[in-house]
Design an enzyme around this catalytic site. Structure first.
Site, PDB file in Angstrom:
ATOM      1  N   ASP A 327      -3.673   4.012   2.377  1.00  0.00           N
ATOM      2  CA  ASP A 327      -3.892   5.024   3.403  1.00  0.00           C
ATOM      3  C   ASP A 327      -2.948   6.189   3.130  1.00  0.00           C
ATOM      4  OD1 ASP A 327      -1.428   4.054   4.103  1.00  0.00           O
ATOM      5  OD2 ASP A 327      -2.026   3.267   6.053  1.00  0.00           O
ATOM      6  N   ASP A 329      -0.097   8.760   5.088  1.00  0.00           N
ATOM      7  CA  ASP A 329       0.737   8.936   6.279  1.00  0.00           C
ATOM      8  C   ASP A 329       1.432  10.293   6.251  1.00  0.00           C
ATOM      9  OD1 ASP A 329       0.140   6.274   7.013  1.00  0.00           O
ATOM     10  OD2 ASP A 329       1.779   5.525   5.756  1.00  0.00           O
ATOM     11  N   ASP A 440      -2.815   8.318   8.955  1.00  0.00           N
ATOM     12  CA  ASP A 440      -1.960   8.205  10.140  1.00  0.00           C
ATOM     13  C   ASP A 440      -1.156   9.485  10.294  1.00  0.00           C
ATOM     14  OD1 ASP A 440      -2.836   5.698  10.708  1.00  0.00           O
ATOM     15  OD2 ASP A 440      -1.035   4.647  10.029  1.00  0.00           O
TER      16      ASP A 440
END
Length: 516
Positions: A327, A329, A440
């Site tokens: 992912d 961030d 995120d």
């Protein structure tokens, strides 16, 4: 008077049968022994006779006077084990391949011992040199780059750690993670168990796994785990965004082991899980640094458009130098305390208006220093204002112009290589001009930014070890919000990561060296 040559033979070969007393000994300082194992009795007899005719002392029986052990088709470990079983052996005796012997025969004298003649070079190292590895007990004291010299060992231990974590056995998972972290920090490959003596964090279980791999090339336990139905089901189900190990375990007990079984089961999924299942293939495909940079440009444009002067930093594995990740961030702040309040909702609205978000869930900042105090559970990293999202990222143009069938085949092939045990969903067209990426967003007040940056950079074990060091060694409480000195009863402020390390009494370690 005894002839000179007979006198030398008598003194050199006392107690050894099979020595031809008629051959002159030209090299009294060299005493050879040919190991029969794998060489064969007849070949050993022939080579021994040849050596004696050339003036070498060749012993029939092994004893402490042997200076050179000659082997053929034997591993160093095998020979060392054999030597250990003998009643007496000479410390530092050379373990040599047959090539040294044949070259010496051709030269008519002992040739220089080169590295290529030595049987597994590591066995020639003295005991003091064998214990060459020495690392501190805490991962936050060690510099761990992405260059891993012991990948087969660390991957095996990490797999067992993951299996333990999926089974909610966090204690065992941490033990395996710490053992793997020690091996990642070593400057060269582990080739012998003796090299691991005295190293921290290597428990009996981890050592058994390492020994199995060093001796057999693989671990029975690791291979069994890798192929177990339960482990693979947990991997697949927890690969769904919004699904943890408890939910996956409940589904497995209900007989659900695959994505298709989950779709057909009628299970009620929350909004996050629905999005995770819909975009499963994309989310479980690695994100590249180039893709993270593109997303970063979009997020920065959103942030600056709603709050000029705000700052955004790419964190996580990419800040540590990784080229791919699961992912992306981002940590966001503003140099003026308080200006960041309300920023997240505006950023999310901007991204949604531009069609960049496939899913998002925002949580408020619930941390209040005056009320919460310093005590933070180790598993609870922070309580900043956050947005968990699935980002809609446009693919590169050259990808979109390819033949749709070719794109589909390449995509499926790549995903299968990435996780051959995963149950892929084929209900979403893979020739779409975009892909889904987990992103995120975290907003921190500038007063807490250094702590947030440290916490969100990772690695996860490095951060855990920082908190453990703070508590056990410095009587402090560390979180991604603050550092509290329990002895003095006060907070220790910091405007940079360097200051936090200094407060903790640690040498500063760059992000690229925190890959524990």
């Amino acid at each position: 008077m005894v002839p000179l040559k007979r006198r030398k033979l008598g003194s050199s070969h006392t107690g050894n049968a099979g020595t031809n007393s008629g051959d002159e000994v030209k090299f009294p300082q060299v005493v050879l022994f040919l190991l029969e194992r794998k060489m064969g009795a007849s070949r050993r007899a022939f080579l021994s006779q040849l050596g004696r005719k050339k003036g070498f002392q060749v012993q029939e029986l092994f004893s402490e006077i042997v200076t050179h052990v000659i082997c053929e088709n034997n591993s160093g470990e095998e020979v060392r084990t054999w030597l250990d079983s003998q009643a007496s052996s000479r410390p530092g005796a050379h373990l040599l391949d047959i090539s040294w012997y044949t070259e010496s025969m051709r030269a008519g004298q002992p040739v220089e011992i080169l590295d290529r003649h030595k049987l597994q070079q590591e066995l020639q190292i003295s005991e003091a040199e064998v214990i060459m590895f020495s690392v501190p007990s805490y991962a936050c004291q060690r510099r761990t780059s992405l260059e891993n010299h012991n990948t087969p060992l660390t991957e095996a231990l990490s797999l067992l750690a993951e299996n333990a974590e999926l089974s909610e056995d966090d204690g065992r998972g941490v033990a395996f993670r710490r053992a793997a972290a020690v091996l990642k920090a070593l400057p060269s490959p582990v080739t012998s168990m003796s090299q691991l003596k005295g190293l921290p964090c290597l428990g009996e279980h981890s050592l058994r796994v390492i020994k199995d791999i060093l001796e057999n090339g693989s671990s029975i336990e690791v291979e069994s785990t890798k192929n177990s139905e339960r482990y693979n089901a947990l991997k697949v189900l927890t690969g769904i965004f919004g699904v943890g190990s408890k939910t996956a375990e409940r589904w497995i007990r209900a007989g659900i082991h695959s994505l298709h079984q989950l779709q057909d089961s009628g299970q009620t999924l929350n909004r996050a899980q629905q999005a995770g299942l819909e975009h499963y293939d994309d989310i479980n495909q690695p994100v590249t640094k180039a893709e993270a940079d593109v997303i970063g440009e979009i997020v920065e444009k959103a942030v600056v458009s709603v709050l000029p002067g705000a700052q955004i930093v790419l964190t996580g594995g990419f800040r540590r130098g990784k080229l791919t990740g699961h992912d992306v961030d981002f940590l966001i702040t503003h140099p003026e305390e308080g200006r960041e309040v309300g920023l997240m909702s505006k950023v999310v609205s901007w991204l949604e208006s531009k069609g960049f978000l496939l899913y998002q869930k925002t949580t408020r900042n619930s941390y209040l220093e005056s009320k919460d105090g310093p005590g933070r559970p180790a598993s609870n990293i922070d309580r900043f204002e956050r947005c968990f999202s699935i980002f809609k990222l446009a693919k590169e143009k050259e990808t979109r112009t390819k033949d749709p069938q070719e794109v589909t085949e390449n995509r499926v092939s790549a995903e299968t290589d990435q996780n051959p045990n995963s149950d892929k969903l084929m209900n979403k067209q893979t020739d779409t001009p975009w892909r889904a990426v987990r992103v995120d967003l975290v907003v921190s007040p500038i007063s807490q930014f250094a702590f947030a940056l440290l916490g969100w950079t990772g690695s996860k074990l490095f951060e855990r070890e920082l908190r453990r060091w703070a508590g056990h060694e410095r009587s402090m409480s560390l979180s991604s919000h603050a550092l509290f000195d329990n002895k003095k009863g006060r907070y220790l402020r910091a405007s940079s990561e360097e200051e936090i390390f200094a407060h903790l009494g640690l040498e500063f370690i760059l992000p690229s060296e925190r890959n524990a």
